[in-house]
Scaffold this motif. Structure first.
Motif, PDB file in Angstrom:
ATOM      1  N   ALA A 225     -33.047  20.873 -28.181  1.00 49.94           N
ATOM      2  CA  ALA A 225     -32.403  19.560 -28.053  1.00 49.94           C
ATOM      3  C   ALA A 225     -31.897  19.292 -26.636  1.00 49.94           C
ATOM      4  O   ALA A 225     -31.865  18.155 -26.185  1.00 49.94           O
ATOM      5  N   GLY A 226     -31.518  20.352 -25.929  1.00 46.71           N
ATOM      6  CA  GLY A 226     -30.971  20.140 -24.595  1.00 46.71           C
ATOM      7  C   GLY A 226     -31.997  20.142 -23.476  1.00 46.71           C
ATOM      8  O   GLY A 226     -31.636  19.986 -22.305  1.00 46.71           O
ATOM      9  N   ASP A 227     -33.273  20.337 -23.805  1.00 44.53           N
ATOM     10  CA  ASP A 227     -34.297  20.392 -22.760  1.00 44.53           C
ATOM     11  C   ASP A 227     -34.415  19.033 -22.071  1.00 44.53           C
ATOM     12  O   ASP A 227     -34.607  18.007 -22.735  1.00 44.53           O
ATOM     13  N   PRO A 228     -34.305  18.998 -20.730  1.00 36.97           N
ATOM     14  CA  PRO A 228     -34.374  17.718 -20.027  1.00 36.97           C
ATOM     15  C   PRO A 228     -35.733  17.055 -20.196  1.00 36.97           C
ATOM     16  O   PRO A 228     -36.768  17.708 -20.196  1.00 36.97           O
ATOM     17  N   GLY A 229     -35.699  15.730 -20.366  1.00 41.10           N
ATOM     18  CA  GLY A 229     -36.935  14.971 -20.465  1.00 41.10           C
ATOM     19  C   GLY A 229     -37.421  14.751 -21.877  1.00 41.10           C
ATOM     20  O   GLY A 229     -38.223  13.848 -22.122  1.00 41.10           O
ATOM     21  N   LEU A 230     -36.976  15.578 -22.837  1.00 43.43           N
ATOM     22  CA  LEU A 230     -37.426  15.397 -24.214  1.00 43.43           C
ATOM     23  C   LEU A 230     -36.684  14.223 -24.847  1.00 43.43           C
ATOM     24  O   LEU A 230     -35.458  14.111 -24.733  1.00 43.43           O
ATOM     25  N   VAL A 231     -37.416  13.372 -25.510  1.00 43.58           N
ATOM     26  CA  VAL A 231     -36.858  12.172 -26.129  1.00 43.58           C
ATOM     27  C   VAL A 231     -36.794  12.384 -27.633  1.00 43.58           C
ATOM     28  O   VAL A 231     -37.809  12.694 -28.267  1.00 43.58           O
ATOM     29  N   THR A 232     -35.610  12.203 -28.192  1.00 40.74           N
ATOM     30  CA  THR A 232     -35.430  12.484 -29.613  1.00 40.74           C
ATOM     31  C   THR A 232     -34.989  11.266 -30.419  1.00 40.74           C
ATOM     32  O   THR A 232     -34.742  11.389 -31.612  1.00 40.74           O
ATOM     33  N   SER A 233     -34.894  10.102 -29.794  1.00 34.35           N
ATOM     34  CA  SER A 233     -34.537   8.897 -30.552  1.00 34.35           C
ATOM     35  C   SER A 233     -35.232   7.688 -29.943  1.00 34.35           C
ATOM     36  O   SER A 233     -35.580   7.672 -28.749  1.00 34.35           O
TER      37      SER A 233
END
Length: 382
Positions: A225-233
């Motif tokens: 969840a904290g990985d930069p660049g990953l979009v979760t919403s």
């Protein structure tokens, strides 16, 4: 010779005729053979696989009523050449082979057809053209893993993985573990592995996984969840575009659309993870589609034998890619073998047991428990 024959779900050691190599064929004395998860499946449920194989153009896949010598992951020594061979290797030299054999113009799947007996036996036939020498220093056990490593190599290539991608491996059975090995060999910096079984989580660590989770306690998605660049919403995805548009419009004389498109070509912008489904049970694809970050690439490596469902609208809203991976090409097979030889990967953590022919049935039962085992090898001389 002695061989393990499966018939109507029963594995039995019996005497079968010593195979005689035909034109372009080589007889190998089997050194080691890996027990594959697909062997566990087709032992009891060959019909589903045979029906699909027939639909895609191979009508000779084994069925439950057939008497078949399985075993398609193997290494062996050259024993005898058939007519028309180039005799490229000395007798006694250790080799591996693609599990495909030519009978005239027909190609058959070694260990998966009555027409191509496999390597749960003292000897096996291979096509000379599909055979490759094992480099010096590679033992028969690791050499026999060339085939499953090639499957994993192909899957990683299907995912178009880069070093900066976050990779998530769901399921740490033999193929999941091999995928982890291949991801680390490709230089992927962050590999998250997930499995319910403690023994297999430990094997994942030994194979190089950076983060290992028990999904009963922690979701693999929370681990990234904290990985930069990953979009979760959806709001993050749309907001990123609006924010970039607003910021670029503040620069006078610069066409924002050109800057944005150029940045995208260099990898800027929202991105997802690369997820490898290595379980092969109904519901897993739907769970991954639902919980993976937006724009993830999902590579389905596990072989699910039952019909399955997922929500296309969820996949569309998140713009995920679903890619299915099955086999490999000859180059990937050779590359997997030479990765072992050059020590780019160390497959020894996968080797969790060795049995003789009389131990094959018991090994099938042990592997079905999915606890501490990964790959059990068969040594016909044991």
């Amino acid at each position: 010779m002695k061989a393990v024959v499966v018939h109507d779900g029963t594995l039995e050691v019996t005497e079968v005729p010593l195979p005689v190599p035909g034109p372009g064929q080589v007889r190998l004395r089997v050194s080691r053979t890996g027990i594959c998860g697909s062997d566990l499946h087709v032992r009891h449920d060959a019909e589903a696989s045979a029906d699909v194989a027939a639909e895609v153009g191979y009508p000779h896949f084994m069925r439950r009523s057939h008497r078949v010598v399985m075993g398609h992951e193997f290494a062996g020594t050259v024993d005898e050449y058939g007519p028309g061979c180039r005799r490229r290797w000395r007798t006694g030299q250790l080799v591996v082979s693609l599990p495909l054999i030519m009978h005239g113009d027909d190609v058959h799947m070694t260990g998966m057809s009555e027409y191509a007996p496999g390597a749960y036996a003292e000897y096996v036939l291979v096509s000379e053209d599909a055979t490759m020498p094992v480099p010096a220093g590679v033992e028969p056990g690791p050499a026999a893993l060339t085939e499953p490593l090639a499957v994993a190599h192909h899957a990683v290539r299907r995912g178009d993985v880069t070093r900066n991608d976050t990779a998530v491996v769901i399921g740490c059975g033999p193929i999941g573990l091999a995928v982890i090995l291949m991801l680390k060999a490709a230089g992927v910096r962050r590999v998250v592995a997930s499995d319910f079984t403690e023994g297999r989580r430990e094997l994942a660590r030994r194979c190089g996984a950076d983060v290992v989770v028990d999904p009963a306690d922690q979701s693999p998605w929370s681990a990234i969840a904290g990985d930069p660049g990953l979009v979760t919403s959806a709001t993050d995805l749309y907001g990123a575009g609006i924010t970039a548009l607003r910021d670029l419009q503040k620069v006078p004389g610069v066409p924002w659309w050109t800057v944005m498109r150029t940045a995208q070509r260099f990898g800027a912008g929202p991105r997802g993870a690369v997820v490898f489904e290595c379980v092969g049970l109904p519901g897993v694809i739907e769970d991954i589609v639902t919980h993976a970050p937006f724009r993830s690439r999902i590579v389905v490596v596990g072989v699910c034998m039952q019909p399955d469902t997922f929500r296309p609208t969820m996949a569309s809203n998140k713009e995920v890619d679903l890619r299915f991976s099955f086999c490999y090409d000859p180059v990937e097979f050779r590359e997997a073998l030479h990765m072992v030889a050059r020590r780019r990967i160390d497959p020894r953590p996968l080797l969790t047991g060795v049995v003789g022919l009389h131990g094959v049935a018991g090994a099938f039962d042990e592997l079905a428990k999915a606890d501490h085992h990964a790959k059990i090898l068969v040594d016909p001389s044991a």
